[in-house]
Design an enzyme around this catalytic site. Structure first.
Site, PDB file in Angstrom:
ATOM      1  CE  LYS A   1     -25.324 -34.900  39.081  1.00  0.00           C
ATOM      2  NZ  LYS A   1     -24.223 -35.232  40.029  1.00  0.00           N
ATOM      3  CB  THR A   2     -24.831 -39.284  43.018  1.00  0.00           C
ATOM      4  OG1 THR A   2     -24.709 -37.870  42.900  1.00  0.00           O
ATOM      5  CG2 THR A   2     -23.685 -39.817  43.859  1.00  0.00           C
TER       6      THR A   2
ATOM      7  CG  ASP B   1     -20.752 -35.754  39.464  1.00  0.00           C
ATOM      8  OD1 ASP B   1     -21.779 -35.857  38.770  1.00  0.00           O
ATOM      9  OD2 ASP B   1     -20.782 -35.509  40.680  1.00  0.00           O
ATOM     10  CD  GLU B   2     -23.308 -31.683  39.215  1.00  0.00           C
ATOM     11  OE1 GLU B   2     -23.797 -31.239  38.170  1.00  0.00           O
ATOM     12  OE2 GLU B   2     -23.971 -31.891  40.252  1.00  0.00           O
TER      13      GLU B   2
ATOM     14  CD  GLN C   1     -29.232 -29.573  37.595  1.00  0.00           C
ATOM     15  OE1 GLN C   1     -29.077 -29.407  38.802  1.00  0.00           O
ATOM     16  NE2 GLN C   1     -29.378 -30.778  37.060  1.00  0.00           N
TER      17      GLN C   1
ATOM     18  NE  ARG D   1     -31.401 -27.787  43.116  1.00  0.00           N
ATOM     19  CZ  ARG D   1     -30.844 -28.813  42.470  1.00  0.00           C
ATOM     20  NH1 ARG D   1     -30.069 -29.649  43.118  1.00  0.00           N
ATOM     21  NH2 ARG D   1     -31.081 -29.016  41.190  1.00  0.00           N
TER      22      ARG D   1
END
Length: 622
Positions: free
Chosen positions: A36-37, A220-221, A251, A572
């Protein structure tokens, strides 16, 4: 400078599609570990390579860690002299408000009150209104005021809606609380966002200025946005229509902060021409971990279906471990940690221990202590929240904002014997000191100024009382001096403002240090955005995960959010995952026996190695 082809060839097909989607609204549904980043930063670089001025790009994030990571990656991709606007919603809005403060009834040197400051002000207001704090919880009242602000209800709106005795009482606190903030030239955490919307709605020319500047708005997010944040993003993107949101509904775990997972579902309605791209290739975890994660999250109904896959290989089975008590749980974690360090040559920082509630950490912490393993609890008292740090910062706040009554009260609370200039009453001494400090803050570099304040308040003698705790407090003061060094090159007043804003907007996960060889212990909410080779999730029992509030509440969404929380914890893990549950557990002084979490029932048996409580040793790993 890296050319366009270099940037694009480093991407998989879906990432590349997301990066090259330049015009119009775009929603990128990005599963955990799907890059994503990388996709976000490469899109920024691609825009610049296409001729977009970096200052016409705005990227909004939710954590300081994410903002710093994006800044670092963008700087590596570009050598362009300009830089995009990158930061959290709060830091970007604070930057806007600093330059337009007079339009919202403040000066540019307004103080930002963190959550503790805000609670202190609520308590002060309740004392003024003779409201008994033992009967009415200040923390609850503060939370209600925060919720009202995030629903864009000002004190007048809230008063009109108040019908019962308690809401009318809150209305009185809210009204005086907001007046005190204005009188003290201060904004609380929620005001930073709501005042930005107020600024835009009441000053169309200012809104148009920022709409013109920000031709490309990236969020983002996106699943973590609340109503206010979503409105800010929409307002800024309205003129050019280039709103690029990336996130994952699966999430969304912060509803208690006002986050609304439905914003992802609303996006296509609000922007009907939006292009939707899904990133499903995972670069973090093994396929077994991903399949277990999907088995859990697929039970939710409010989601966009995706199936994560990876080229990392199948990997090891997920270990589901039954233990007798919470002490056995902690001991098992430590014994496995010790074994994997010895056999697999892992470091202590390669492990993380996750739990649903902070109360669970005690037994785990005791096991680490008994066995001599270094650890760090994330989510305790944050550095900038420590009393000695806040005491010292109070003197700095007064220099920029003499109207900050909370800071003046905290500074004045220091025992008089430590204030070296006793030229009158204690208040007179404090005023003389603050006048002197205000002058010095304009000329001394920030580290020098901090040293000056420490010396002239007798601060070292104040915190160092000859005990070990006193030495720890002094270490924290020296730690603040270390933080100040990064602002040494800035002009004194700019540096001072930057330090105070960093302190106000600091987050608990900012303190995670991967380079230190210790194991982090934290709640499932705190681990969002992080990854570790080995993950232990403790307390996988009904009443803990999912939490009892979700089990017995009337809101169906609560259970779905608990499942998303479990999903976040599972994803994670990079190489190995442990899910632990106890037959009985002492919680708040009471022994409870709860069945295993309902989430464990969804796990495919062929992916699991189950170890009952009777077995003392684990099977050998591949």
């Amino acid at each position: 400078m890296i050319d366009v082809m270099d940037i694009l060839t480093d991407l998989n097909p879906k990432q590349r599609e997301a990066v090259e989607a330049i015009s119009g609204p775009v929603l990128v549904v990005a599963g955990p570990g799907s890059g994503k980043t990388k996709t976000l930063t490469h899109r920024i670089a691609h825009l610049v390579q296409k001729g977009v001025d970096p200052t016409n790009i705005l990227a909004l994030t939710f954590t300081n860690k994410a903002a710093d990571e994006i800044k670092l990656r963008v700087s590596r991709l570009l050598t362009h002299s300009g830089r995009p606007w990158l930061g959290t919603f709060h830091s970007v809005c604070a930057r806007i408000l600093r330059s337009t403060a007079r339009y919202i009834g403040h000066t540019p040197d307004f103080t930002i009150y963190d959550e503790d400051d805000s609670l202190d002000l609520v308590k002060s207001v309740m004392r003024k209104l003779s409201i008994e704090q033992k009967q009415w919880s200040p923390a609850k009242i503060r939370a209600i005021i925060s919720s009202a602000k995030n629903e864009l209800q000002n004190p007048e709106d809230y008063e009109i809606a108040a019908t019962d005795h308690f809401s009318k009482l809150v209305s009185k606190v809210y009204a005086l609380y907001q007046k005190q903030l204005t009188d003290q030239n201060a904004l609380d955490f929620d005001d930073i966002l709501t005042k930005t919307i107020q600024l835009f709605e009441q000053n169309p020319r200012i809104l148009e200025h920022y709409q013109t500047q920000f031709k490309y708005v990236l969020v983002d997010e996106f699943q973590d946005t609340n109503a206010v944040q979503y409105k800010i993003a929409n307002l800024l993107a309205q003129k050019h229509g280039n709103l690029y949101c990336i996130g994952d509904l699966d999430q969304s775990i912060y509803s208690f902060r006002g986050a609304d997972y439905r914003n992802i579902l609303y996006f296509e309605k609000d922007w009907p021409t939006a292009k939707v791209i899904t990133l499903e290739q995972n670069y973090r975890s093994t396929q077994n971990i991903l399949d277990v994660a999907h088995a859990i999250i697929s039970q939710n109904s409010n989601r966009k279906e995706k199936r994560l896959w990876t080229e990392n290989g199948k990997g090891e089975d997920i270990v589901v471990k039954e233990v007798e008590t919470e002490r056995d749980e902690g001991d098992f974690i430590v014994s496995e940690l010790e074994r994997l360090v010895r056999e697999k040559h892992l470091r202590l920082c390669d492990f993380v221990v996750l739990y649903r509630t902070n109360a669970q950490s005690r037994a785990i912490e005791e096991s680490f202590l008994r066995n001599g393993f270094p650890y760090k609890i994330i989510g305790g008292i944050r550095f900038f929240q420590r009393k000695e740090v806040k005491d010292l910062l109070s003197w700095l706040k007064i220099c920029l904002n003499p109207n900050d009554a909370l800071a003046l009260e905290r500074a004045s609370a220091m025992p008089a014997r430590f204030l070296q200039q006793k030229l009158g009453s204690k208040i007179e001494t404090v005023m003389l000191l603050t006048n002197d400090f205000s002058q010095k803050s304009k000329t001394l570099k920030l580290p020098e100024f901090l040293e000056y304040v420490i010396e002239h308040t007798g601060f070292e003698q104040y915190v160092r009382d000859g005990t070990e705790k006193g030495d720890e407090r002094w270490d924290n003061v020296r730690g603040l001096l270390s933080v100040s060094l990064k602002y040494e090159s800035e002009e004194p007043e700019v540096a001072l403002r930057s330090l105070l804003q960093e302190a106000a907007l600091a987050q608990e996960t900012d303190t995670i240090a991967y380079e230190k060889d210790l194991t982090n212990l934290m709640t499932l909410h705190s681990v969002k955005g992080l990854e570790f080779p080995v993950v232990f999730i403790a307390g996988c029992e009904q009443g803990l995960l999912p939490h009892s509030r979700a089990l017995f509440g009337a809101n169906f969404d609560d259970i779905e959010e608990e499942r998303r929380l479990c999903y976040v914890g599972v994803t994670r893990a990079k190489q190995k995952l442990y899910l632990l549950f106890a037959r009985q557990r002492t919680i708040f002084g009471k022994i409870q026996s709860n069945p295993p979490s309902q989430f464990l029932q969804n796990l495919p048996e062929h992916l699991i190695t189950f170890i009952p409580a009777e077995e003392e040793t684990i099977i050998e790993l591949d």
